[in-house]
Design an enzyme around this catalytic site. Sequence first.
Site, PDB file in Angstrom:
ATOM      1  N   TYR A 117       0.979  -1.156   0.239  1.00 40.60           N
ATOM      2  CA  TYR A 117      -0.094  -0.208  -0.141  1.00 40.60           C
ATOM      3  C   TYR A 117       0.860   1.226  -0.097  1.00 40.60           C
ATOM      4  O   TYR A 117       1.933   1.221   0.796  1.00 40.60           O
ATOM      5  CB  TYR A 117      -1.078   0.069   1.312  1.00 40.60           C
ATOM      6  CG  TYR A 117      -1.954   1.199   1.370  1.00 40.60           C
ATOM      7  CD1 TYR A 117      -3.037   1.194   0.977  1.00 40.60           C
ATOM      8  CD2 TYR A 117      -1.264   2.419   1.889  1.00 40.60           C
ATOM      9  CE1 TYR A 117      -3.834   2.544   1.039  1.00 40.60           C
ATOM     10  CE2 TYR A 117      -2.109   3.555   2.013  1.00 40.60           C
ATOM     11  CZ  TYR A 117      -3.221   3.433   1.651  1.00 40.60           C
ATOM     12  OH  TYR A 117      -4.314   4.710   1.665  1.00 40.60           O
ATOM     13  N   GLU A 126      -4.122   7.044  -3.339  1.00 42.21           N
ATOM     14  CA  GLU A 126      -3.742   5.922  -2.996  1.00 42.21           C
ATOM     15  C   GLU A 126      -3.477   4.752  -4.052  1.00 42.21           C
ATOM     16  O   GLU A 126      -4.031   4.793  -4.960  1.00 42.21           O
ATOM     17  CB  GLU A 126      -5.109   5.401  -2.125  1.00 42.21           C
ATOM     18  CG  GLU A 126      -5.240   4.311  -1.538  1.00 42.21           C
ATOM     19  CD  GLU A 126      -6.453   4.088  -0.527  1.00 42.21           C
ATOM     20  OE1 GLU A 126      -6.924   4.167   0.603  1.00 42.21           O
ATOM     21  OE2 GLU A 126      -7.409   3.931  -1.430  1.00 42.21           O
TER      22      GLU A 126
END
Length: 396
Positions: free
Chosen positions: A116, A204
């Site tokens: 991530y 993101e």
Amino acid sequence: MNIHEYQAKELFKEFGIPVPSGVLVESVDEARRVVAESPLFKGETKPAVWAVKAQIHAGGRGKAGGVKLARKPEEVPDLVGQILGKTLVTHQTGPEGKKVLKVWIEEGSNIVREFYLGVVIDRTTRRMTLIASTEGGMEIEEVAQSHPEKIFHYPVDPLEGYSPYIGRRISQFLGLPFTAQSQMVNIVRDLVDFFQKRDASMVEINPLVLTKEDRLVALDAKVGFDDNAVGRHPEIRSLRDLTEENELEIEASKYNLNYVKLDGNIACMVNGAGLAMATMDVIALAGGSPANFLDVGGGASKETVEQAFRIILGDPHVKGIFVNIFGGIVRCERIAGGIIAAAQDVKISVPLVVRLQGTNAKEGREMLKSSGLAIQVAEELFEGAEKIVLAVKGGK
Ligand code: GDP
Ligand code: MN
């Protein structure tokens, strides 16, 4: 303002962030044509797998069946057909789900590890903050709950800006192999550059993957922009997809009304954002639940009030309306006149409570009382909230 994954990937590419190449389609026929003609399906270097991905403004598509893999080109149009037109329900769409109108077909990746990587504005430190985690592909909020130690935060000093050591720290935290570390340093640099130059409010990449070929690739891309800055980026503004936004919110933005739809049944119409927030709190305190946030702004005219009533009543869940106006610049008797005129034009079929305070409040309240309309008048904020909650609960 949010954009689609495929749009975010195109912007990433401009900034040098590695993304899989792909094509957008809006019909099965178009998918067939792409399979027959696009370089994505041709030549020696064509991929062995293709990912077929629903384009909606919400995450969690994978679990909801919105991301599928094709092993052969001829499977691609079928998979597109399965996804297109489907209503995907994910934890981010709400129970009504979102209909898929666009599908992105891209080169598949041989995933070894999923990470991530994100950037947000941390309002506490007032800094752009990098977030990285070894738990890619999972919801970051869940990881933050169950394994906070698996998340790395780095607030970027606005004066210092980005330095390569930040990318190296992230590489170390993620335990990247040596060959991937310099790639990570560049990706973090380019991501920070993108975030600043395009006035993003959130970026993101979940997951950022390490492939069998030792390459880091952004497999997913989610980007939100600061609405107050979109005005200076016409190329970003043109990426807005109105089919993804709430109809009432779009309508409200046409009249410069600041409207956000919520889940409750008591609509409110207020002048000033702070007062609107306080009004929602007080409705909740009185035992009700607000149907929206609505700031009609400083110079509320008859037209604004009328449009505001129309928008509020466009929400079928609304069972009562609470108008809370503080007459500062705008005088209360003008507002009262606006409410009376609007109430005559727009059919208001639910209880209406109006609280006026400030300049000429008394005159305004008198006008409402003698208007012959079914309007309950209040002087105090809590009194008004109680009246509307009672009217809605009692069905009056
Ligand atoms: P989201 O569920 O909306 O966040 O959609 P993502 O784009 O993140 O895709 C969900 C998951 O599908 C990813 O975490 C991957 O595990 C998987 N996935 C997506 N693209 C590929 C691909 O090219 N190859 C493989 N093997 N898996 C993929
Ligand atoms: Mn994802």
